[in-house]
Design an enzyme around this catalytic site. Structure first.
Site, PDB file in Angstrom:
ATOM      1  N   ARG A 213       9.675  27.453  -7.030  1.00 64.39           N
ATOM      2  CA  ARG A 213       9.189  26.964  -8.319  1.00 64.39           C
ATOM      3  C   ARG A 213       9.190  28.089  -9.352  1.00 64.39           C
ATOM      4  O   ARG A 213       8.867  29.227  -9.029  1.00 64.39           O
ATOM      5  CB  ARG A 213       7.756  26.424  -8.187  1.00 64.39           C
TER       6      ARG A 213
ATOM      7  N   ARG B 118       9.402   1.793   2.884  1.00 66.02           N
ATOM      8  CA  ARG B 118       9.855   1.433   1.545  1.00 66.02           C
ATOM      9  C   ARG B 118       9.774   2.606   0.570  1.00 66.02           C
ATOM     10  O   ARG B 118      10.380   2.575  -0.504  1.00 66.02           O
ATOM     11  CB  ARG B 118       9.041   0.254   1.014  1.00 66.02           C
TER      12      ARG B 118
ATOM     13  N   GLU C  50       0.204   0.414   1.708  1.00 60.29           N
ATOM     14  CA  GLU C  50       1.187   1.286   1.068  1.00 60.29           C
ATOM     15  C   GLU C  50       1.151   1.147  -0.443  1.00 60.29           C
ATOM     16  O   GLU C  50       1.389   2.118  -1.181  1.00 60.29           O
ATOM     17  CB  GLU C  50       2.592   1.012   1.620  1.00 60.29           C
ATOM     18  N   ASP C  51       0.858  -0.056  -0.953  1.00 52.17           N
ATOM     19  CA  ASP C  51       0.720  -0.253  -2.397  1.00 52.17           C
ATOM     20  C   ASP C  51      -0.402   0.617  -2.957  1.00 52.17           C
ATOM     21  O   ASP C  51      -0.252   1.272  -3.994  1.00 52.17           O
ATOM     22  CB  ASP C  51       0.396  -1.721  -2.701  1.00 52.17           C
TER      23      ASP C  51
ATOM     24  N   ASP D 145       9.749  -7.208  -3.306  1.00 50.74           N
ATOM     25  CA  ASP D 145       9.634  -7.897  -2.035  1.00 50.74           C
ATOM     26  C   ASP D 145      10.541  -9.117  -2.058  1.00 50.74           C
ATOM     27  O   ASP D 145      10.892  -9.624  -3.129  1.00 50.74           O
ATOM     28  CB  ASP D 145       8.186  -8.322  -1.772  1.00 50.74           C
TER      29      ASP D 145
END
Length: 735
Positions: free
Chosen positions: A431, A539, A643-644, A555
């Site tokens: 970085r 996903r 996961e959402d 979805d």
């Protein structure tokens, strides 16, 4: 006659030459020769000039501590060299890079011994390492080793001082002379000199140390860390005190200090002189000598008055109401006051000569602190008065950024230390200082993803650029039928019809193999099938097939029109660092349950945009998979729709901003089977309960609630206005 004059002239010239050669130093002090020099000195007063600063401190008071036992810098250096024989260690000479080539940057912590207690602070450091994505329980895979012996407090007068460390570490088969080891230390040395002595030979180990002296610091090898208390939080941490629209342009006080005054010994010189700058108006400098067991034996004529004045002001109130805070050295170079000032957005004015500032290898302290000199204390008030108000605000904002990014918890302090070491292993792939000193900070910018600023979602505005003009549709299929349903066929047709769609990727997460290519609909954009591992976290894996900046996550049951997709993408390009989408949910604090609640009801408040129909930057795939530890991904795989929540929490933690909701047709609520409708059905209730559990477990891991609520929804211009359809760009959104 001429000869006589010549001899007289030569004698006179020789005399002047001898005078200048042997007594020139005294001659230059004469007013005739020193007039110009004296005039130059008057333009820039020196603190030692008694004639210019008659009514202030005696220079001897600032120069000496009154303790003849204090070591000179040269003596301190010699003492340090006698203890640490590898004082010239660098990464190239004292670190084995080959250990990191096979398994990458992995860290092993020695097993903790039952009969060897460790302090609360060192326990937090070890926990931070073991919770990180770099931890490995296998020493054969390790690139870096950390001792289980508590080395934080090396003051042999302390109750937490561990004895016989040399004997213990020499018995470790992995020690190898300290090579590839990292040692943490907060306190070194003891009364009266407080030298850098740790009481054992660190060998070729790297030292992450508080109150680091620049003379002892090995650049590019050691790391200077801040001094923090045992109450410093493990993770999360409190927010900074600077809030939007909450700061007056000028605070009540310009410059403050309230703290101990040492009557004798190291560090007493600077603190004893602080009373000289106190004016009782906009500069408050209060000290007390009422500390320690024998303070009354050593108290001077000022002690009683100082102690009375000291009690008139509250320390927290001074922090909140001052623009600048004096941070003088204590017995050691660093102090807790440094982090306290950062959190309070009180710009630190550092008076600690020779202090290697925390993480100075990557942090530009010139943007967040005023580095003063102990010898120029009396010039500090005039110096801070000259700082322009715009610069003051910039300093305050930077203190808040640095506090939140690197110092608000033990986790962040430790992870910053580890990331600095990791960057040293690949200097060409590390970085830049710009990334370390700009939001969101070095910890959240992964050099393994890219080293080019334009590939991250955070820097478009600063560089006047914008993300790419196309997106990748990423459709997750979990249906067990093994065939293509009508909803997914309609979805593919709608998405492929978008003028901004570059490609469609289908993540096939079913037991049965995907249908042959002839069964898939014909599209104007490439359509690729990816075989998934049947995990919810799949996903958000950083698939190499995703080449565009924008990802449209879908979805198989999602119902969208081409106009909705186009409009949402246009909105996302204006907010590339956020999640922009359609179905939303929100969180709230439930005082009865004493935990966070989660609701899918249609309300004005929103804090979560479900990734069943949402745009976001592809960088978040890398951050989700590589930044978060494996334990969190395992949690996601075990709970429904977790996961959402995790993706929204991750993005909110990075940006400190809420997601954005765009125009949503009513049918979303009816056709999305992922939505939980009230308490209907046992399966729905179980799913909803898992989402609640997921939210609270994630908050516990992060140490705070990162989600930010919003009431913002973006609609197209003239949306549902009573005007001609020809004037509307997205007329089909109203159907």
């Amino acid at each position: 006659m001429q000869t006589r004059k010549k001899y007289i002239f030569l004698t006179f010239l020789a005399s002047w030459l001898l005078l200048f050669f042997f007594g020139g130093d005294q001659l230059r002090r004469l007013p005739f020769f020193s007039g110009r020099k004296a005039e130059a000195r008057r333009n820039w007063p020196h603190w030692t000039d008694r004639f210019l600063l008659k009514n202030f401190a005696d220079p001897e008071e600032l120069q000496r501590d009154g303790d003849p036992s204090l070591l000179s810098p040269r003596e301190r250096r010699a003492a340090w060299l006698s203890i640490y024989k590898n004082s010239r260690c660098r990464m190239e000479t004292c670190f084995d890079f080959s250990r990191c080539e096979k398994n990458g940057f992995k860290i092993f912590t020695y097993p903790r011994e039952r009969d060897q207690p460790i302090s609360e602070s060192y326990g937090k450091i070890l926990t931070s390492i073991e919770r990180s994505r770099y931890y490995t329980p296998d020493p054969k895979q390790a690139c870096l080793f950390v001792l289980s012996i508590d080395t934080l407090d090396r003051d042999h007068l302390s109750r937490q001082y561990v004895r016989n460390v040399d004997e213990k570490i020499r018995g470790f088969p992995l020690w190898n002379g300290g090579r590839n080891h990292l040692i943490f230390n907060l306190y070194s040395g003891t009364w009266p000199n407080y030298t850098e002595d740790l009481g054992f030979d660190i060998g070729q180990a790297m030292l992450a140390k508080a109150s680091f002296d620049t003379e002892s610091f090995r650049p590019g090898f050691d790391i200077s860390i801040p001094l923090f208390s045992k109450d410093h939080p493990q993770r999360g941490g409190e927010k900074g005190w600077l809030y939007q629209d909450s700061i007056p342009p000028k605070k009540k006080y310009l410059l403050v200090f309230k703290g101990k005054r040492y009557l004798t010994g190291i560090g007493s010189g600077t603190r004893n002189a602080l009373h000289h700058i106190h004016n009782g108006k906009d500069i408050i400098s209060l000290t007390t000598c009422k500390h320690g067991k024998d303070w009354e034996k050593h108290k001077d004529t000022r002690c009683d008055k100082d102690n009375v004045d000291y009690e008139k002001f509250d320390y927290q109130e001074l922090l909140r109401n001052s623009t600048f805070c004096i941070v003088p050295r204590g017995r050691r170079l660093g102090s807790f006051r440094f982090l306290e000032a950062l959190q309070a957005a009180c710009i630190p004015v550092l008076l600690s000569d020779g202090w290697e500032l925390p993480f100075a290898e990557v942090i530009d302290w010139g943007k967040a602190a005023v580095v003063g000199s102990e010898r120029l204390l009396l010039q500090i008030p005039s110096a801070v008065r000259c700082i322009h108000p715009e610069s003051v605000l910039a300093f305050q904002q930077q203190t808040q950024f640095l506090w939140d990014a690197y110092f608000s918890s033990v986790d962040k302090i430790v992870h910053t230390t580890l990331e600095i070491i990791k960057d040293r292993l690949s200097p060409h792939h590390s970085r830049s200082r710009f990334l370390w000193n700009t939001l969101p900070g070095g910890l959240l910018v992964l050099p393994d993803f890219s080293t080019h600023l334009g590939n991250f979602p955070f820097y478009y505005l600063q560089h006047g650029s914008s993300p790419s003009g196309k997106f990748t549709a990423f459709i997750r299929v979990v249906s067990q039928a093994g065939s293509l349903s009508q909803p997914i066929l309609r979805l593919i047709q709608a998405v492929s019809g978008s003028q901004y769609c570059a490609q469609i990727l289908v993540l096939w997460s079913c037991e049965k193999p995907p249908p042959p290519s002839g069964k898939w609909p014909q599209t104007t954009v490439p359509l690729t099938i990816i075989q998934g591992r049947r995990k919810l976290s799949d996903r958000f894996f950083p698939y190499t097939a995703i080449q565009t900046d924008a990802v449209l996550s879908l979805d198989e049951h999602t119902s969208l029109s081409t106009s909705e997709v186009d409009f949402a993408f246009v909105v996302w390009r204006s907010f590339p660092e956020r999640i922009v989408g359609f179905p939303t949910q929100s969180h709230f604090w439930d005082p009865e349950q004493g935990r966070w609640g989660y609701t899918s009801r249609w309300t004005n408040e929103l804090s979560i945009v479900l990734t069943t129909a949402a745009f976001y930057h592809r960088y978040y795939h890398s951050l989700f998979t590589e930044y978060l530890p494996a334990g969190l991904r395992e949690l996601v795989d075990g709970l429904a729709a977790c996961e959402d929540i995790l993706m929204n929490i991750l993005v909110a933690a990075v940006t400190k901003l809420p997601p954005i909701k765009v125009t949503q047709r009513k049918q979303h609520k009816d056709t999305m089977p992922q939505q939980v409708k009230g308490t209907a059905g046992a399966a729905g209730s179980r799913r909803f309960s898992q989402q609640q559990d997921c939210l609270n477990q994630l908050v516990d891991w992060f140490g705070y609630m990162p989600l930010v609520s919003s009431q913002l929804r973006l609609d197209p211009v003239l949306f549902k206005d009573q005007v001609s359809v020809l004037r509307k760009k997205y007329p089909r959104l109203e159907k």
